[in-house]
Motif scaffolding. Sequence first.
Motif, PDB file in Angstrom:
ATOM      1  N   VAL A  68      10.097  -3.262 -49.511  1.00  0.00           N
ATOM      2  CA  VAL A  68       9.022  -3.956 -50.222  1.00  0.00           C
ATOM      3  C   VAL A  68       7.846  -4.097 -49.266  1.00  0.00           C
ATOM      4  CG1 VAL A  68       8.347  -6.115 -51.354  1.00  0.00           C
ATOM      5  CG2 VAL A  68      10.670  -5.234 -51.667  1.00  0.00           C
ATOM      6  N   ALA A  69       6.645  -3.735 -49.727  1.00  0.00           N
ATOM      7  CA  ALA A  69       5.434  -3.947 -48.925  1.00  0.00           C
ATOM      8  C   ALA A  69       4.401  -4.644 -49.792  1.00  0.00           C
ATOM      9  CB  ALA A  69       4.888  -2.613 -48.416  1.00  0.00           C
ATOM     10  N   GLY A  70       3.794  -5.690 -49.253  1.00  0.00           N
ATOM     11  CA  GLY A  70       2.799  -6.440 -50.006  1.00  0.00           C
ATOM     12  C   GLY A  70       1.465  -6.442 -49.285  1.00  0.00           C
ATOM     13  N   ILE A  71       0.397  -6.617 -50.070  1.00  0.00           N
ATOM     14  CA  ILE A  71      -0.940  -6.736 -49.456  1.00  0.00           C
ATOM     15  C   ILE A  71      -1.711  -7.833 -50.167  1.00  0.00           C
ATOM     16  CG2 ILE A  71      -1.927  -4.900 -50.928  1.00  0.00           C
ATOM     17  CD1 ILE A  71      -3.689  -4.154 -48.438  1.00  0.00           C
ATOM     18  N   ASP A  72      -2.497  -8.574 -49.388  1.00  0.00           N
ATOM     19  CA  ASP A  72      -3.374  -9.609 -49.964  1.00  0.00           C
ATOM     20  C   ASP A  72      -4.544  -9.836 -49.010  1.00  0.00           C
ATOM     21  OD1 ASP A  72      -2.731 -11.890 -52.348  1.00  0.00           O
ATOM     22  OD2 ASP A  72      -4.364 -12.394 -50.957  1.00  0.00           O
ATOM     23  N   LEU A  73      -5.641 -10.351 -49.574  1.00  0.00           N
ATOM     24  CA  LEU A  73      -6.793 -10.749 -48.761  1.00  0.00           C
ATOM     25  C   LEU A  73      -6.390 -11.889 -47.835  1.00  0.00           C
ATOM     26  CD1 LEU A  73      -9.477 -10.971 -51.607  1.00  0.00           C
ATOM     27  CD2 LEU A  73      -9.366  -9.210 -49.817  1.00  0.00           C
ATOM     28  N   LYS A  74      -5.477 -12.731 -48.346  1.00  0.00           N
ATOM     29  CA  LYS A  74      -5.059 -13.912 -47.580  1.00  0.00           C
ATOM     30  C   LYS A  74      -3.857 -13.597 -46.707  1.00  0.00           C
ATOM     31  CE  LYS A  74      -6.088 -16.828 -51.547  1.00  0.00           C
ATOM     32  NZ  LYS A  74      -5.393 -17.281 -52.750  1.00  0.00           N
ATOM     33  N   ALA A  75      -3.697 -14.387 -45.656  1.00  0.00           N
ATOM     34  CA  ALA A  75      -2.491 -14.257 -44.820  1.00  0.00           C
ATOM     35  C   ALA A  75      -1.304 -14.803 -45.605  1.00  0.00           C
ATOM     36  CB  ALA A  75      -2.678 -15.057 -43.540  1.00  0.00           C
ATOM     37  N   VAL A  76      -0.153 -14.173 -45.421  1.00  0.00           N
ATOM     38  CA  VAL A  76       1.069 -14.588 -46.135  1.00  0.00           C
ATOM     39  C   VAL A  76       2.155 -14.838 -45.093  1.00  0.00           C
ATOM     40  CG1 VAL A  76       2.798 -13.874 -47.851  1.00  0.00           C
ATOM     41  CG2 VAL A  76       0.420 -13.133 -48.115  1.00  0.00           C
ATOM     42  N   GLU A  77       2.834 -15.963 -45.216  1.00  0.00           N
ATOM     43  CA  GLU A  77       3.979 -16.247 -44.335  1.00  0.00           C
ATOM     44  C   GLU A  77       5.019 -15.149 -44.502  1.00  0.00           C
ATOM     45  OE1 GLU A  77       4.654 -18.973 -42.228  1.00  0.00           O
ATOM     46  OE2 GLU A  77       2.508 -19.307 -42.494  1.00  0.00           O
ATOM     47  N   PRO A  78       5.724 -14.770 -43.441  1.00  0.00           N
ATOM     48  CA  PRO A  78       6.725 -13.692 -43.571  1.00  0.00           C
ATOM     49  C   PRO A  78       7.738 -13.956 -44.686  1.00  0.00           C
ATOM     50  CG  PRO A  78       6.469 -14.358 -41.270  1.00  0.00           C
ATOM     51  CD  PRO A  78       5.637 -15.306 -42.072  1.00  0.00           C
ATOM     52  N   VAL A  79       8.152 -12.875 -45.335  1.00  0.00           N
ATOM     53  CA  VAL A  79       9.186 -12.938 -46.384  1.00  0.00           C
ATOM     54  C   VAL A  79      10.303 -11.999 -45.945  1.00  0.00           C
ATOM     55  CG1 VAL A  79       9.718 -12.299 -48.786  1.00  0.00           C
ATOM     56  CG2 VAL A  79       7.539 -13.433 -48.254  1.00  0.00           C
ATOM     57  N   ALA A  80      11.535 -12.491 -45.949  1.00  0.00           N
ATOM     58  CA  ALA A  80      12.664 -11.656 -45.515  1.00  0.00           C
ATOM     59  C   ALA A  80      12.724 -10.394 -46.362  1.00  0.00           C
ATOM     60  CB  ALA A  80      13.961 -12.448 -45.671  1.00  0.00           C
ATOM     61  N   GLY A  81      12.805  -9.241 -45.690  1.00  0.00           N
ATOM     62  CA  GLY A  81      12.941  -7.976 -46.414  1.00  0.00           C
ATOM     63  C   GLY A  81      11.630  -7.374 -46.885  1.00  0.00           C
ATOM     64  N   ASP A  91     -10.040  -1.266 -50.058  1.00  0.00           N
ATOM     65  CA  ASP A  91     -10.199  -0.506 -48.814  1.00  0.00           C
ATOM     66  C   ASP A  91      -9.327   0.757 -48.907  1.00  0.00           C
ATOM     67  OD1 ASP A  91     -10.077   0.522 -46.288  1.00  0.00           O
ATOM     68  OD2 ASP A  91      -9.670  -1.402 -45.291  1.00  0.00           O
ATOM     69  N   PRO A  92      -9.928   1.953 -48.811  1.00  0.00           N
ATOM     70  CA  PRO A  92      -9.137   3.181 -48.943  1.00  0.00           C
ATOM     71  C   PRO A  92      -7.955   3.253 -47.965  1.00  0.00           C
ATOM     72  CG  PRO A  92     -11.487   3.676 -48.818  1.00  0.00           C
ATOM     73  CD  PRO A  92     -11.346   2.203 -48.573  1.00  0.00           C
ATOM     74  N   ALA A  93      -8.065   2.560 -46.828  1.00  0.00           N
ATOM     75  CA  ALA A  93      -6.973   2.584 -45.843  1.00  0.00           C
ATOM     76  C   ALA A  93      -5.726   1.863 -46.369  1.00  0.00           C
ATOM     77  CB  ALA A  93      -7.430   1.938 -44.544  1.00  0.00           C
ATOM     78  N   SER A  94      -5.901   1.005 -47.394  1.00  0.00           N
ATOM     79  CA  SER A  94      -4.760   0.234 -47.911  1.00  0.00           C
ATOM     80  C   SER A  94      -3.685   1.137 -48.495  1.00  0.00           C
ATOM     81  CB  SER A  94      -5.204  -0.749 -49.010  1.00  0.00           C
ATOM     82  OG  SER A  94      -6.138  -1.632 -48.493  1.00  0.00           O
ATOM     83  N   VAL A  95      -4.099   2.208 -49.170  1.00  0.00           N
ATOM     84  CA  VAL A  95      -3.142   3.126 -49.788  1.00  0.00           C
ATOM     85  C   VAL A  95      -2.245   3.712 -48.705  1.00  0.00           C
ATOM     86  CG1 VAL A  95      -2.916   5.350 -50.989  1.00  0.00           C
ATOM     87  CG2 VAL A  95      -4.641   3.702 -51.725  1.00  0.00           C
ATOM     88  N   LYS A  96      -2.907   4.204 -47.633  1.00  0.00           N
ATOM     89  CA  LYS A  96      -2.177   4.832 -46.532  1.00  0.00           C
ATOM     90  C   LYS A  96      -1.211   3.810 -45.897  1.00  0.00           C
ATOM     91  CE  LYS A  96      -3.266   7.686 -42.532  1.00  0.00           C
ATOM     92  NZ  LYS A  96      -3.282   6.884 -41.310  1.00  0.00           N
ATOM     93  N   SER A  97      -1.709   2.598 -45.665  1.00  0.00           N
ATOM     94  CA  SER A  97      -0.872   1.577 -45.010  1.00  0.00           C
ATOM     95  C   SER A  97       0.332   1.232 -45.877  1.00  0.00           C
ATOM     96  CB  SER A  97      -1.667   0.295 -44.763  1.00  0.00           C
ATOM     97  OG  SER A  97      -2.847   0.585 -44.112  1.00  0.00           O
ATOM     98  N   LEU A  98       0.131   1.127 -47.189  1.00  0.00           N
ATOM     99  CA  LEU A  98       1.260   0.771 -48.064  1.00  0.00           C
ATOM    100  C   LEU A  98       2.305   1.885 -48.072  1.00  0.00           C
ATOM    101  CD1 LEU A  98      -0.590  -0.908 -51.090  1.00  0.00           C
ATOM    102  CD2 LEU A  98       1.146  -1.995 -49.662  1.00  0.00           C
ATOM    103  N   VAL A  99       1.837   3.133 -48.198  1.00  0.00           N
ATOM    104  CA  VAL A  99       2.779   4.271 -48.236  1.00  0.00           C
ATOM    105  C   VAL A  99       3.520   4.373 -46.900  1.00  0.00           C
ATOM    106  CG1 VAL A  99       2.959   6.787 -48.480  1.00  0.00           C
ATOM    107  CG2 VAL A  99       1.524   5.493 -50.054  1.00  0.00           C
ATOM    108  N   GLU A 100       2.794   4.122 -45.806  1.00  0.00           N
ATOM    109  CA  GLU A 100       3.443   4.151 -44.482  1.00  0.00           C
ATOM    110  C   GLU A 100       4.504   3.053 -44.374  1.00  0.00           C
ATOM    111  OE1 GLU A 100      -0.060   6.074 -41.767  1.00  0.00           O
ATOM    112  OE2 GLU A 100       0.464   3.970 -41.404  1.00  0.00           O
ATOM    113  N   ALA A 101       4.136   1.847 -44.835  1.00  0.00           N
ATOM    114  CA  ALA A 101       5.085   0.716 -44.743  1.00  0.00           C
ATOM    115  C   ALA A 101       6.324   0.976 -45.589  1.00  0.00           C
ATOM    116  CB  ALA A 101       4.401  -0.576 -45.189  1.00  0.00           C
ATOM    117  N   LEU A 102       6.159   1.706 -46.687  1.00  0.00           N
ATOM    118  CA  LEU A 102       7.306   1.988 -47.566  1.00  0.00           C
ATOM    119  C   LEU A 102       8.080   3.235 -47.114  1.00  0.00           C
ATOM    120  CD1 LEU A 102       5.727   1.295 -51.096  1.00  0.00           C
ATOM    121  CD2 LEU A 102       7.355  -0.143 -49.859  1.00  0.00           C
ATOM    122  N   GLY A 103       7.465   4.020 -46.243  1.00  0.00           N
ATOM    123  CA  GLY A 103       8.105   5.266 -45.820  1.00  0.00           C
ATOM    124  C   GLY A 103       8.101   6.295 -46.932  1.00  0.00           C
ATOM    125  N   GLY A 104       7.088   6.260 -47.758  1.00  0.00           N
ATOM    126  CA  GLY A 104       6.966   7.243 -48.850  1.00  0.00           C
ATOM    127  C   GLY A 104       6.375   6.591 -50.088  1.00  0.00           C
TER     128      GLY A 104
END
Length: 198
Positions: A68-81, A91-104
């Motif tokens: 699971v990968a999440g994104i928000d303008l605000k800071a979020v306290e860590p969530v297990a998993g 931001d166009p970089a968000s797509v890349k970061s999400l796909v990277e965080a998910l590993g696909g």
Amino acid sequence: MRLADARRDHYRKLARDQGFRSRAAYKLKQINDSYHVLKKGQKVADIGCAPGGWLQVAAGIVGSAGKVAGIDLKAVEPVAGATILQGSIDDPASVKSLVEALGGHADVVLSDLAPNVSGMWEVDHARQMDLTRSALALARQVLGAGGSAVFKVFEGEFLSELKEEMRKSFGKVLVSKPQASRQESSEMYLVCLNFRPS
Ligand SMILES: C[S@@+](CC[C@H](N)C(=O)[O-])C[C@H]1O[C@@H](n2cnc3c(N)ncnc32)[C@H](O)[C@@H]1O
């Protein structure tokens, strides 16, 4: 106490008792009970994820075999998993970061995005629709073939146009109004199934 206030208090109390960060968690649970979009082992992107209620629900369902990968303008306290990114979905970089965080590519994109409200209905509706259009653009890049998405929307003049736009990319577009969503609010969710990349 009005019925709507009682229901809101009920879900707020339930969230506190069951350790969820938002009563919104119950909206996703109820949508998932009806449409089974989330399954064990999936990769899930949650856009507009603060304070993290949907992240908690998604991480609980996909389990350790999923991501699971999440994104928000605000800071979020860590969530297990879950991996949490801070930034804008525009931001166009968000797509890349999400796909990277998910590993696909993602199996599911969840969007509970909401703009800052002005109190003027037409303005808020137009802002929400702009955000949902951005969410759809992101989902088109992040989802893998056959994937699903859930988008928060509001009833109003642009909604049918938006549904048509979604039908270009998804085999099915269904409307859901979970019980945990205030019945007097025009908020609803579009549940989009069977993504077809163009
Ligand atoms: C209703 S809240 C989400 C609640 C969340 N589903 C939960 O269960 O905790 C909507 C979120 O959308 C975020 N948001 C609005 N515009 C955004 C954007 N352009 N990029 C990223 N997040 C955004 C807001 O910061 C807000 O935290």
